[in-house]
Design a protein around this motif. Structure first.
Motif, PDB file in Angstrom:
ATOM      1  N   PRO A   1     -11.654  -8.425  51.502  1.00 44.76           N
ATOM      2  CA  PRO A   1     -12.273  -9.756  51.864  1.00 44.76           C
ATOM      3  C   PRO A   1     -11.643 -10.657  50.990  1.00 44.76           C
ATOM      4  O   PRO A   1     -11.471 -10.580  49.837  1.00 44.76           O
ATOM      5  CB  PRO A   1     -13.779  -9.895  51.437  1.00 44.76           C
ATOM      6  N   VAL A   2     -11.095 -11.976  51.412  1.00 47.09           N
ATOM      7  CA  VAL A   2     -10.445 -12.830  50.628  1.00 47.09           C
ATOM      8  C   VAL A   2     -11.509 -13.872  49.757  1.00 47.09           C
ATOM      9  O   VAL A   2     -12.686 -13.857  50.237  1.00 47.09           O
ATOM     10  CB  VAL A   2      -9.927 -14.138  51.695  1.00 47.09           C
ATOM     11  N   GLN A   3     -11.014 -14.029  48.628  1.00 44.12           N
ATOM     12  CA  GLN A   3     -12.046 -14.685  47.677  1.00 44.12           C
ATOM     13  C   GLN A   3     -11.794 -16.289  47.491  1.00 44.12           C
ATOM     14  O   GLN A   3     -10.732 -16.647  48.173  1.00 44.12           O
ATOM     15  CB  GLN A   3     -11.934 -13.911  46.321  1.00 44.12           C
ATOM     16  N   ARG A   4     -12.962 -16.987  46.885  1.00 42.53           N
ATOM     17  CA  ARG A   4     -12.403 -18.445  46.650  1.00 42.53           C
ATOM     18  C   ARG A   4     -12.851 -18.574  45.453  1.00 42.53           C
ATOM     19  O   ARG A   4     -13.782 -18.144  44.941  1.00 42.53           O
ATOM     20  CB  ARG A   4     -13.055 -19.261  47.849  1.00 42.53           C
ATOM     21  N   ILE A   5     -12.304 -19.905  44.836  1.00 40.52           N
ATOM     22  CA  ILE A   5     -12.875 -20.500  43.686  1.00 40.52           C
ATOM     23  C   ILE A   5     -12.819 -22.082  44.116  1.00 40.52           C
ATOM     24  O   ILE A   5     -12.136 -22.627  44.676  1.00 40.52           O
ATOM     25  CB  ILE A   5     -11.749 -20.430  42.719  1.00 40.52           C
ATOM     26  N   ARG A   6     -14.250 -22.481  43.945  1.00 43.55           N
ATOM     27  CA  ARG A   6     -14.413 -23.964  44.308  1.00 43.55           C
ATOM     28  C   ARG A   6     -14.474 -24.732  43.211  1.00 43.55           C
ATOM     29  O   ARG A   6     -15.029 -24.617  42.047  1.00 43.55           O
ATOM     30  CB  ARG A   6     -15.760 -24.095  45.073  1.00 43.55           C
ATOM     31  N   TYR A   7     -13.982 -25.840  43.305  1.00 41.87           N
ATOM     32  CA  TYR A   7     -13.680 -27.019  42.369  1.00 41.87           C
ATOM     33  C   TYR A   7     -13.559 -28.312  43.223  1.00 41.87           C
ATOM     34  O   TYR A   7     -12.720 -28.567  43.790  1.00 41.87           O
ATOM     35  CB  TYR A   7     -13.019 -26.696  41.319  1.00 41.87           C
ATOM     36  N   ALA A   8     -14.818 -29.452  42.650  1.00 41.07           N
ATOM     37  CA  ALA A   8     -14.538 -30.692  43.343  1.00 41.07           C
ATOM     38  C   ALA A   8     -14.640 -30.674  44.791  1.00 41.07           C
ATOM     39  O   ALA A   8     -15.436 -30.072  45.377  1.00 41.07           O
ATOM     40  CB  ALA A   8     -13.407 -31.552  42.658  1.00 41.07           C
ATOM     41  N   GLU A   9     -13.780 -31.146  45.307  1.00 41.61           N
ATOM     42  CA  GLU A   9     -13.465 -31.239  46.893  1.00 41.61           C
ATOM     43  C   GLU A   9     -12.674 -30.091  47.168  1.00 41.61           C
ATOM     44  O   GLU A   9     -12.227 -29.954  48.310  1.00 41.61           O
ATOM     45  CB  GLU A   9     -13.113 -32.297  47.382  1.00 41.61           C
ATOM     46  N   ASN A  10     -12.080 -29.389  46.312  1.00 42.99           N
ATOM     47  CA  ASN A  10     -11.290 -28.215  46.721  1.00 42.99           C
ATOM     48  C   ASN A  10     -11.547 -26.901  46.538  1.00 42.99           C
ATOM     49  O   ASN A  10     -12.453 -26.727  45.946  1.00 42.99           O
ATOM     50  CB  ASN A  10      -9.577 -28.515  46.294  1.00 42.99           C
ATOM     51  N   GLU A  11     -10.946 -26.007  47.089  1.00 42.26           N
ATOM     52  CA  GLU A  11     -11.052 -24.562  46.865  1.00 42.26           C
ATOM     53  C   GLU A  11      -9.899 -23.948  46.795  1.00 42.26           C
ATOM     54  O   GLU A  11      -8.813 -24.231  47.500  1.00 42.26           O
ATOM     55  CB  GLU A  11     -12.076 -23.877  47.785  1.00 42.26           C
ATOM     56  N   THR A  12      -9.666 -22.697  46.056  1.00 40.49           N
ATOM     57  CA  THR A  12      -8.624 -21.969  45.993  1.00 40.49           C
ATOM     58  C   THR A  12      -9.058 -20.529  46.723  1.00 40.49           C
ATOM     59  O   THR A  12     -10.286 -19.913  46.286  1.00 40.49           O
ATOM     60  CB  THR A  12      -8.379 -21.591  44.571  1.00 40.49           C
ATOM     61  N   ASN A  13      -8.207 -19.794  47.618  1.00 43.20           N
ATOM     62  CA  ASN A  13      -8.506 -18.790  48.162  1.00 43.20           C
ATOM     63  C   ASN A  13      -7.349 -17.756  47.557  1.00 43.20           C
ATOM     64  O   ASN A  13      -6.183 -18.193  47.473  1.00 43.20           O
ATOM     65  CB  ASN A  13      -8.395 -18.914  49.758  1.00 43.20           C
ATOM     66  N   TYR A  14      -7.725 -16.440  47.488  1.00 41.41           N
ATOM     67  CA  TYR A  14      -6.782 -15.517  46.966  1.00 41.41           C
ATOM     68  C   TYR A  14      -7.367 -14.189  47.387  1.00 41.41           C
ATOM     69  O   TYR A  14      -8.347 -13.819  47.841  1.00 41.41           O
ATOM     70  CB  TYR A  14      -6.592 -15.579  45.512  1.00 41.41           C
ATOM     71  N   CYS A  15      -6.514 -13.010  47.347  1.00 42.05           N
ATOM     72  CA  CYS A  15      -7.028 -11.555  47.504  1.00 42.05           C
ATOM     73  C   CYS A  15      -6.925 -10.840  46.236  1.00 42.05           C
ATOM     74  O   CYS A  15      -6.029 -10.774  45.650  1.00 42.05           O
ATOM     75  CB  CYS A  15      -6.041 -11.039  48.313  1.00 42.05           C
ATOM     76  N   ALA A  16      -8.156 -10.687  45.888  1.00 41.08           N
ATOM     77  CA  ALA A  16      -8.284  -9.763  44.480  1.00 41.08           C
ATOM     78  C   ALA A  16      -7.532  -8.782  44.379  1.00 41.08           C
ATOM     79  O   ALA A  16      -6.970  -8.239  43.331  1.00 41.08           O
ATOM     80  CB  ALA A  16      -9.700  -9.465  44.344  1.00 41.08           C
ATOM     81  N   ARG A  17      -7.524  -7.731  45.617  1.00 38.17           N
ATOM     82  CA  ARG A  17      -6.627  -6.651  45.534  1.00 38.17           C
ATOM     83  C   ARG A  17      -5.240  -6.803  45.480  1.00 38.17           C
ATOM     84  O   ARG A  17      -4.554  -6.180  44.665  1.00 38.17           O
ATOM     85  CB  ARG A  17      -6.901  -5.739  46.760  1.00 38.17           C
ATOM     86  N   CYS A  18      -4.686  -7.817  46.127  1.00 39.03           N
ATOM     87  CA  CYS A  18      -3.357  -8.218  46.153  1.00 39.03           C
ATOM     88  C   CYS A  18      -2.561  -8.960  45.104  1.00 39.03           C
ATOM     89  O   CYS A  18      -1.893  -8.708  44.489  1.00 39.03           O
ATOM     90  CB  CYS A  18      -2.770  -8.857  47.546  1.00 39.03           C
ATOM     91  N   GLN A  19      -3.647  -9.994  44.367  1.00 39.36           N
ATOM     92  CA  GLN A  19      -3.209 -10.644  43.627  1.00 39.36           C
ATOM     93  C   GLN A  19      -3.664 -10.484  41.931  1.00 39.36           C
ATOM     94  O   GLN A  19      -3.166 -11.094  41.123  1.00 39.36           O
ATOM     95  CB  GLN A  19      -3.381 -12.103  44.118  1.00 39.36           C
ATOM     96  N   THR A  20      -4.941 -10.229  41.822  1.00 37.76           N
ATOM     97  CA  THR A  20      -5.506 -10.208  40.668  1.00 37.76           C
ATOM     98  C   THR A  20      -5.931  -8.553  40.203  1.00 37.76           C
ATOM     99  O   THR A  20      -6.988  -8.315  39.428  1.00 37.76           O
ATOM    100  CB  THR A  20      -6.725 -10.881  40.599  1.00 37.76           C
ATOM    101  N   GLN A  21      -5.474  -7.530  40.671  1.00 38.96           N
ATOM    102  CA  GLN A  21      -5.816  -6.076  40.509  1.00 38.96           C
ATOM    103  C   GLN A  21      -7.175  -5.839  40.634  1.00 38.96           C
ATOM    104  O   GLN A  21      -7.852  -5.023  39.960  1.00 38.96           O
ATOM    105  CB  GLN A  21      -5.265  -5.805  39.296  1.00 38.96           C
ATOM    106  N   GLY A  22      -7.822  -6.379  41.743  1.00 34.74           N
ATOM    107  CA  GLY A  22      -9.040  -6.089  42.137  1.00 34.74           C
ATOM    108  C   GLY A  22     -10.214  -7.065  41.270  1.00 34.74           C
ATOM    109  O   GLY A  22     -11.490  -6.996  41.505  1.00 34.74           O
TER     110      GLY A  22
END
Length: 291
Positions: A247-268
């Motif tokens: 499942p794609v994850q997100r980090i929310r801040y102010a009016e923006n958010e960052t989406n990323y894949c924990a398995r592909c990008q952050t070693q889970g």
């Protein structure tokens, strides 16, 4: 906010319709959109269009006399084209040509989109934030920019002083393609990571420019949006990553958010969301397995 691929597609469509044609009139419906006093917009009327160009995330219409009309769409601004004889949409500003009218619109109540009239190439260049055009730069130049300041990759990619035309949406797609965390510090990038990121920046932007050009064809690019169903992670929170199905994850801040894949990008590892991780504290899942 329309980013480099969207702006290039707009420029292509404008070039095909107005290059070399006279600009008959510029009409401003909202006083908030105009951000300059001199030269007056009336000076541009009747002059021939000498070129359409991109300046970062801005669109520049050049006319005879070394004059330029600079359009910044910001987040919700869009450009519409109206053929002769058809009803025009109401907008913040309208540019009338032989083949039709260009209309600057903006959704919502916040008036952030802008129109600036500029006299002289030097004055226009002074508006350039200085970001590097990765499509025209070498790998060495891109890597040098990455390491020029020590920030998170997400911040560096979206900083217009560092890189040109990349915003929230395509930075997510680039980082997914490079298999790198958005919170990775540029100062800790290995040589291999930096070169992989440079290649991902170039390939991701090129692919999307080609897609949007094909989508628009000879018509007007009417579907300019930061959320597209065939994106890998941006705007796909909780949906499966097309590569690994996590499942794609997100980090929310102010009016923006960052989406990323924990398995592909952050070693889970699930990165902390400022709001939810503070609320949940020890209950915040720190990995895909915990989640």
């Amino acid at each position: 906010m329309p980013e480099l691929p969207d702006i290039i597609t707009y420029c292509d469509a404008l070039h095909a319709r107005v290059s070399g044609a006279p600009l008959h009139e510029v009409r401003v419906a909202s006083p908030f959109v105009l951000r300059s006093v001199t030269p007056a917009l009336t000076v541009c009327a009747g002059r021939r269009v000498t070129g359409i160009e991109r300046l970062g995330k801005r669109i520049v219409i050049g006319v005879d006399g070394d004059l330029f009309l600079v359009i910044h769409l910001m987040i919700a601004g869009r450009l519409q084209w109206s053929d002769p004889g058809k009803a025009q949409r109401k907008g913040l500003a309208t540019f009338t040509f032989d083949r039709g009218a260009l209309v600057l619109t903006e959704a919502g109540t916040k008036r952030r989109a802008s129109l600036t009239a500029v006299a002289g190439r030097a004055t226009l260049q002074a508006m350039d934030r200085g970001g590097l055009d990765v499509l025209a730069a070498s790998d060495a130049a891109v890597v040098a920019r990455l390491r020029s300041e020590n920030h998170t990759l997400k911040r560096s990619l979206t900083d217009p002083r560092i890189f040109d035309g990349i915003g929230n949406a395509y930075s997510d797609e680039i980082l997914h393609a490079a298999r790198l965390s958005p919170l990775q510090l540029t100062g800790k990038l290995t040589d291999d990571d930096a070169l992989r990121l440079a290649a991902a920046m170039r390939s991701t932007l090129t692919v999307w420019i080609e897609r949007l050009r094909a989508e628009a064809g000879s018509g007007w690019p009417a579907k300019v949006t930061a959320f597209r169903p065939d994106m890998m992670v941006h705007g796909r929170f909780r949906l499966p990553c097309p590569v690994c199905q996590a499942p794609v994850q997100r980090i929310r801040y102010a009016e923006n958010e960052t989406n990323y894949c924990a398995r592909c990008q952050t070693q889970g590892r699930v990165l902390a969301d400022r709001a939810m991780s503070r609320l949940l504290k020890d209950d915040w899942p720190r990995s895909l397995d915990e989640q």
